[in-house]
Design a protein around this motif. Structure first.
Motif, PDB file in Angstrom:
ATOM      1  N   GLY A 179       6.188  -6.565   6.684  1.00 43.28           N
ATOM      2  CA  GLY A 179       5.610  -6.661   5.347  1.00 43.28           C
ATOM      3  C   GLY A 179       4.095  -6.595   5.365  1.00 43.28           C
ATOM      4  N   LYS A 208       3.076  -2.982   5.941  1.00 41.62           N
ATOM      5  CA  LYS A 208       3.321  -2.141   4.767  1.00 41.62           C
ATOM      6  C   LYS A 208       2.353  -2.444   3.630  1.00 41.62           C
ATOM      7  N   SER A 209       1.861  -3.670   3.584  1.00 46.00           N
ATOM      8  CA  SER A 209       0.955  -4.042   2.491  1.00 46.00           C
ATOM      9  C   SER A 209      -0.504  -3.768   2.826  1.00 46.00           C
ATOM     10  N   VAL A 239      -0.325   5.981  -0.872  1.00 46.21           N
ATOM     11  CA  VAL A 239       0.976   5.392  -1.170  1.00 46.21           C
ATOM     12  C   VAL A 239       1.163   5.390  -2.680  1.00 46.21           C
ATOM     13  N   ARG A 275       2.871   3.380  -4.465  1.00 47.46           N
ATOM     14  CA  ARG A 275       2.842   2.017  -4.995  1.00 47.46           C
ATOM     15  C   ARG A 275       2.480   1.065  -3.864  1.00 47.46           C
ATOM     16  N   PHE A 276       1.533   0.183  -4.131  1.00 48.28           N
ATOM     17  CA  PHE A 276       1.116  -0.806  -3.154  1.00 48.28           C
ATOM     18  C   PHE A 276       2.243  -1.809  -2.932  1.00 48.28           C
ATOM     19  N   GLU A 277       2.656  -1.995  -1.679  1.00 50.24           N
ATOM     20  CA  GLU A 277       3.754  -2.916  -1.377  1.00 50.24           C
ATOM     21  C   GLU A 277       3.217  -4.319  -1.135  1.00 50.24           C
ATOM     22  N   THR A 278       3.972  -5.303  -1.594  1.00 49.42           N
ATOM     23  CA  THR A 278       3.615  -6.697  -1.381  1.00 49.42           C
ATOM     24  C   THR A 278       4.812  -7.433  -0.789  1.00 49.42           C
ATOM     25  N   ILE A 279       4.563  -8.636  -0.311  1.00 46.91           N
ATOM     26  CA  ILE A 279       5.634  -9.498   0.166  1.00 46.91           C
ATOM     27  C   ILE A 279       5.977 -10.422  -0.993  1.00 46.91           C
ATOM     28  N   LYS A 336      13.853 -10.320   2.941  1.00 41.32           N
ATOM     29  CA  LYS A 336      14.896  -9.456   2.381  1.00 41.32           C
ATOM     30  C   LYS A 336      16.116  -9.346   3.296  1.00 41.32           C
TER      31      LYS A 336
END
Length: 169
Positions: free
Chosen positions: A112, A115-116, A124, A126-130, A151
């Motif tokens: 995570g 990815k963030s 990207v 969409r910016f990924e968050t945890i 997850k």
């Protein structure tokens, strides 16, 4: 300005970056075998950050000492570290050499984080968050501390802390 011109200035007259340089200079003045740098470039612009880290690198090479870099900045980790220890809620969840961690992270928290991480060379959609909330360290979750946000959570995660397992040499 030259150092002699600033000799009689008070600390509040120095920029944040200049104060960081003074602190790093003080830390290095006794030629330590290990330099512990806890977020040494926080709140600095990119050029000042690069200057500070290059200064640390140069002095480290000259003194032949070790650097323990504590940071949230994965770019600094990639650039200046040989080994990585990823911590979540006060516990080490994964460790290994930089290349292995960045290319083949196993723990969901490390995945995570990677990815963030924003990157100037990677677009990207969409910016990924945890998801979820950081746990209280006064009353941490039972079992795996990351399970409320994970997850891949299974029933056992609520009850047992997973053992540290070696996955490669």
């Amino acid at each position: 300005p030259k150092a002699m011109d600033r000799l009689n200035d008070c600390p509040h007259q120095y920029s944040f970056g200049m104060r960081q340089c003074v602190i790093i200079g003080m830390a290095l003045s006794c030629s330590p075998q290990v330099l512990i740098a806890d977020e040494p470039t926080t709140a600095m612009d990119v050029s000042m950050q690069a200057e500070i880290m290059e200064l640390i690198k140069e002095i480290r090479n000259r003194l032949k000492n070790s650097l323990l870099l504590i940071t949230h900045d994965l770019g600094l980790v990639a650039e200046y570290c040989d080994r990585v220890y990823v911590m979540y809620a006060g516990e080490i969840v994964e460790h290994g050499d930089v290349l292995t961690i960045f290319e083949d992270a196993k723990h969901p928290y490390t995945q995570g984080l990677l990815k963030s991480n924003l990157s100037h060379d990677r677009r990207v959609p969409r910016f990924e968050t945890i998801g979820g909330e950081v746990p209280s360290l006064i009353d941490p979750p039972s079992g795996c501390r990351f399970h409320p946000r994970c997850k891949y959570r299974m029933e056992i995660c609520d009850k047992e802390k997973p053992p540290m397992t070696e996955l490669s040499g």
